[in-house]
Design a protein around this motif. Structure first.
Motif, PDB file in Angstrom:
ATOM      1  N   LEU A  12       0.380  -1.332  -0.129  1.00 20.60           N
ATOM      2  CA  LEU A  12      -0.082   0.022   0.034  1.00 20.60           C
ATOM      3  C   LEU A  12       0.752   1.384  -0.379  1.00 20.60           C
ATOM      4  N   VAL A  13       1.760   1.501   0.689  1.00 16.83           N
ATOM      5  CA  VAL A  13       2.744   2.514   1.146  1.00 16.83           C
ATOM      6  C   VAL A  13       3.786   2.524  -0.665  1.00 16.83           C
ATOM      7  N   VAL A  14       4.153   1.344  -0.581  1.00 20.54           N
ATOM      8  CA  VAL A  14       4.972   1.355  -1.867  1.00 20.54           C
ATOM      9  C   VAL A  14       3.447   2.144  -3.087  1.00 20.54           C
ATOM     10  N   ILE A  15       2.243   1.261  -3.288  1.00 22.84           N
ATOM     11  CA  ILE A  15       1.952   1.697  -4.433  1.00 22.84           C
ATOM     12  C   ILE A  15       1.464   3.621  -4.129  1.00 22.84           C
ATOM     13  N   ALA A  16       0.818   3.812  -3.209  1.00 20.31           N
ATOM     14  CA  ALA A  16       1.140   5.247  -2.434  1.00 20.31           C
ATOM     15  C   ALA A  16       1.895   6.016  -3.303  1.00 20.31           C
ATOM     16  N   ALA A  17       3.264   5.393  -2.555  1.00 21.33           N
ATOM     17  CA  ALA A  17       4.197   6.298  -3.117  1.00 21.33           C
ATOM     18  C   ALA A  17       4.115   7.015  -4.431  1.00 21.33           C
ATOM     19  N   VAL A  18       4.339   5.720  -5.531  1.00 16.55           N
ATOM     20  CA  VAL A  18       4.144   6.020  -7.129  1.00 16.55           C
ATOM     21  C   VAL A  18       2.846   6.572  -7.662  1.00 16.55           C
ATOM     22  N   LEU A  20       1.612   9.070  -6.318  1.00 16.26           N
ATOM     23  CA  LEU A  20       2.067  10.213  -5.308  1.00 16.26           C
ATOM     24  C   LEU A  20       3.167  10.682  -6.749  1.00 16.26           C
ATOM     25  N   VAL A  21       3.945  10.346  -6.829  1.00 13.71           N
ATOM     26  CA  VAL A  21       5.332  10.854  -7.960  1.00 13.71           C
ATOM     27  C   VAL A  21       4.383  11.027  -9.259  1.00 13.71           C
ATOM     28  N   LEU A  22       4.078   9.978  -9.659  1.00 12.24           N
ATOM     29  CA  LEU A  22       2.530  10.393 -11.007  1.00 12.24           C
ATOM     30  C   LEU A  22       2.398  11.640 -11.462  1.00 12.24           C
ATOM     31  N   LEU A  23       1.401  11.719  -9.857  1.00 11.52           N
ATOM     32  CA  LEU A  23       0.605  12.912 -10.401  1.00 11.52           C
ATOM     33  C   LEU A  23       0.944  14.068 -10.234  1.00 11.52           C
ATOM     34  N   THR A  24       2.323  13.988  -9.080  1.00 11.38           N
ATOM     35  CA  THR A  24       3.118  15.442  -9.416  1.00 11.38           C
ATOM     36  C   THR A  24       4.272  15.697 -10.732  1.00 11.38           C
ATOM     37  N   ALA A  25       4.492  14.556 -11.089  1.00 14.39           N
ATOM     38  CA  ALA A  25       5.150  14.621 -12.568  1.00 14.39           C
ATOM     39  C   ALA A  25       4.874  15.852 -13.027  1.00 14.39           C
ATOM     40  N   ARG A  26       5.523  16.284 -14.230  1.00 14.89           N
ATOM     41  CA  ARG A  26       4.655  17.216 -15.265  1.00 14.89           C
ATOM     42  C   ARG A  26       6.117  16.879 -16.566  1.00 14.89           C
ATOM     43  N   THR A  27       4.747  16.713 -17.443  1.00 16.80           N
ATOM     44  CA  THR A  27       6.049  16.421 -19.012  1.00 16.80           C
ATOM     45  C   THR A  27       7.032  17.713 -19.204  1.00 16.80           C
ATOM     46  N   PRO A  28       7.738  17.503 -19.715  1.00 14.87           N
ATOM     47  CA  PRO A  28       9.480  17.345 -19.634  1.00 14.87           C
ATOM     48  C   PRO A  28       8.803  18.973 -20.840  1.00 14.87           C
TER      49      PRO A  28
END
Length: 123
Positions: A12-18, A20-28
């Motif tokens: 659950l922690v790993v999936i939540a971290a992934v 979170l990263v996907l939602l906050t990362a932007r396309t360069p």
């Protein structure tokens, strides 16, 4: 049962971290600025630009600045009219003599426009 809860919690922690990263990362995003066009024009006038480098910058629309996109379109038109792609491998200029002269005029105009704009922003 404790092992099951531990594995479930770690997953659950790993999936939540992934997520979170996907939602906050932007396309360069690559934003072509006047300095990029000036550097490209200087390299083209010095016969140091490759066909791929020219088309990478000139072939990409500039949506954030109408003036720069007009300069880019004019440079693309110069290539269509005066381009000599087949002679780059021999170390010859990207454009014929008339194209080189027009590119120099376009480069000088862009440099003057950029200098005026920077001077106006300083005030």
């Amino acid at each position: 049962m404790a092992l099951y809860l531990l594995v479930f919690g770690v997953c659950l922690v790993v999936i939540a971290a992934v997520l979170l990263v996907l939602l906050t990362a932007r396309t360069p995003r690559y934003r072509t600025e006047a300095k990029d066009l000036l550097a490209l024009f200087d390299k083209a006038l010095a016969s140091q630009v490759s066909d791929a480098e020219w088309h990478t910058i000139i072939g990409y629309p500039i949506r954030h600045n109408e003036y720069l996109d007009g300069v880019r379109r004019r440079a693309a038109h110069l290539m269509d009219e005066h381009g000599r792609r087949w002679q780059i491998a021999q170390g010859k200029p990207l454009l014929n003599r008339e194209g080189q002269e027009e590119l120099q005029i376009l480069r000088d105009h862009l440099a003057a426009h950029t200098a005026l704009r920077e001077r106006a922003m300083e005030r």
